[in-house]
Enzyme design. Structure first.
Site, PDB file in Angstrom:
ATOM      1  N   HIS A   1       0.811  -1.224   0.000  1.00 21.85           N
ATOM      2  CA  HIS A   1       0.000   0.000   0.000  1.00 21.85           C
ATOM      3  C   HIS A   1       0.847   1.278   0.000  1.00 21.85           C
ATOM      4  CE1 HIS A   1      -3.670  -2.223   0.453  1.00 21.85           C
ATOM      5  NE2 HIS A   1      -3.319  -2.736   1.617  1.00 21.85           N
TER       6      HIS A   1
ATOM      7  N   ASP B   1      -2.661 -10.450  -2.167  1.00 23.68           N
ATOM      8  CA  ASP B   1      -3.207  -9.990  -0.887  1.00 23.68           C
ATOM      9  C   ASP B   1      -4.711  -9.715  -1.059  1.00 23.68           C
ATOM     10  OD1 ASP B   1      -2.096  -8.561   1.883  1.00 23.68           O
ATOM     11  OD2 ASP B   1      -3.866  -7.530   1.087  1.00 23.68           O
TER      12      ASP B   1
ATOM     13  N   HIS C   1      -6.260  -7.177  -0.219  1.00 23.64           N
ATOM     14  CA  HIS C   1      -6.445  -5.768  -0.581  1.00 23.64           C
ATOM     15  C   HIS C   1      -5.692  -5.424  -1.861  1.00 23.64           C
ATOM     16  CE1 HIS C   1      -6.691  -6.042   3.897  1.00 23.64           C
ATOM     17  NE2 HIS C   1      -7.769  -5.298   3.696  1.00 23.64           N
TER      18      HIS C   1
ATOM     19  N   ASP D   1      -4.410 -12.747   3.938  1.00 22.30           N
ATOM     20  CA  ASP D   1      -5.651 -12.235   4.542  1.00 22.30           C
ATOM     21  C   ASP D   1      -6.873 -12.590   3.693  1.00 22.30           C
ATOM     22  OD1 ASP D   1      -4.565 -10.477   2.677  1.00 22.30           O
ATOM     23  OD2 ASP D   1      -4.676  -8.705   3.959  1.00 22.30           O
TER      24      ASP D   1
END
Ligand code: Q9C
Ligand code: ZN
Length: 341
Positions: free
Chosen positions: A161, A195, A197, A284
């Site tokens: 990120h 991931d 996200h 995740d």
């Protein structure tokens, strides 16, 4: 397979965070790295090595110098400004939440310029932890550059990120992007981000780059963090157009849906034929993750690894998210086992 790890992440001491007298639930903790380390050790996947110090140069090939200088000095500036040490979190107290049109020269104005969200702490050891996390990824890249089939960087804090000039989403330096740039000298690279996200930082860094393909499978940003990025029509710009590909997936995605999207991404990567593959490995996506809402099983992670490994590209695996401590280690190991030669 070499596993690159260092205890320097403990300086990013996010367990039991207290901000303004209140305990904050922050799930990106040292216990995550402990859980993964215990599992990869028990699985005897390969030698555990410490990162080699590559210095700031490869970091500055991805991140803006002012941003790096800020991360290095933010905690000291905060301590001076507030008259004592305390966790630094942007967007609190007396400063604006809007990004300024210019970078304010001093603390605390500068505090909110270099982040896009207001959850991540800068602690006394955060810079050191982030620096060494990036060095772990660079060292894994060295292993593969030197002819190994795969290497794993047990990075903490995670990186995908982190933007060229802003931290966010538990990430400070973009470890996978820093490693990718270090490999790019003469060679095209592909980055596959699995991931939960969207890897918005990595996307931003390579958006206009004709020598890097970025593919990301993630929860639909209409419904999940990072919200502002990750849609299928984000395809790259200029000479990088066509080399950014996103697969937003519904909440509660199961293995069959996930694997179908993965196969599409793997086809795109195979067509691009990169010299190296870097994998942003977030687990995740696992069933019962406290942040992610997908339903992948441990067997599923092995199958995902098997299909990626079947590309038969020299591969650097970089740890990103994953927050269910009970299954974190086994899921990472199940993935990595697919790369054992
Ligand atoms: N209360 C990575 O997985 N928001 N970052 C979480 C939970 C931020 C995730 C909100 C999620 C960032 C590397
Ligand atoms: Zn994540």
């Amino acid at each position: 397979m070499h596993i690159v790890y260092t205890e320097r992440h403990y300086g990013h001491a996010t367990a039991n965070l207290v901000i303004n007298g209140q305990t904050v639930e922050y799930r990106e903790t040292p216990a995550r790295a402990e859980a993964i380390l215990a599992a990869v050790r028990a699985a005897r996947l390969g030698p555990l090595i410490a990162p080699i110090d590559h210095g700031l140069t490869p970091i500055l090939a991805v991140h803006e110098a002012g941003f790096v200088a800020y991360l290095q000095t933010a905690y000291a500036q905060s301590t001076a400004y507030f008259g004592g040490p305390r966790p630094l979190i942007a967007g609190r107290d007396d400063v604006t939440l809007e990004r300024a049109p210019c970078c304010p020269p001093d603390f605390p104005g500068r505090r909110d310029y270099y982040t896009y969200d207001y959850e991540d702490p800068i602690l006394e050891g955060t810079w050191d932890a982030a620096y060494w996390s990036a060095q772990c990824a660079l060292t894994a890249a060295d292993c593969v550059r030197n002819g190994e089939r795969a290497a794993y960087a047990l990075c903490r804090p995670p990186g995908h990120h982190a933007m060229p000039d802003q931290y966010g989403g538990f990430c400070y330096l973009n470890n996978v992007a820093i490693a990718a740039r270090s490999l790019q000298a003469a060679d095209a690279v592909a980055i596959l981000d699995i991931d939960y996200h969207h890897g918005n930082g990595t996307q931003a860094i390579f958006y206009a780059d004709p020598a890097a393909l970025f593919c990301s499978l993630h929860a639909d940003p209409d419904l999940a963090y990072p919200f502002f990025w990750g849609r299928a029509d984000e395809r790259g710009v200029g000479v990088g157009h066509g080399l950014n590909r996103n697969w937003p997936l519904p909440l509660h995605t199961d293995e069959a849906t996930y694997l179908a999207a993965l196969d599409e991404a793997l086809g795109v990567i195979a067509d691009f034929a990169p010299r190296y593959l870097l994998i942003s490995l977030g687990v995740d996506t696992a069933e019962d993750d406290p942040i992610g809402k997908f339903h992948l099983t441990t067997a599923g992670f092995h199958e995902i690894g098997r299909r990626i490994a079947a590309l038969d590209l020299p591969s650097i695996i970089v740890q990103e998210g994953g927050y269910r401590l009970e299954t974190l280690g086994q899921n990472v190991v199940a993935f990595l086992r697919a790369f054992e030669s």
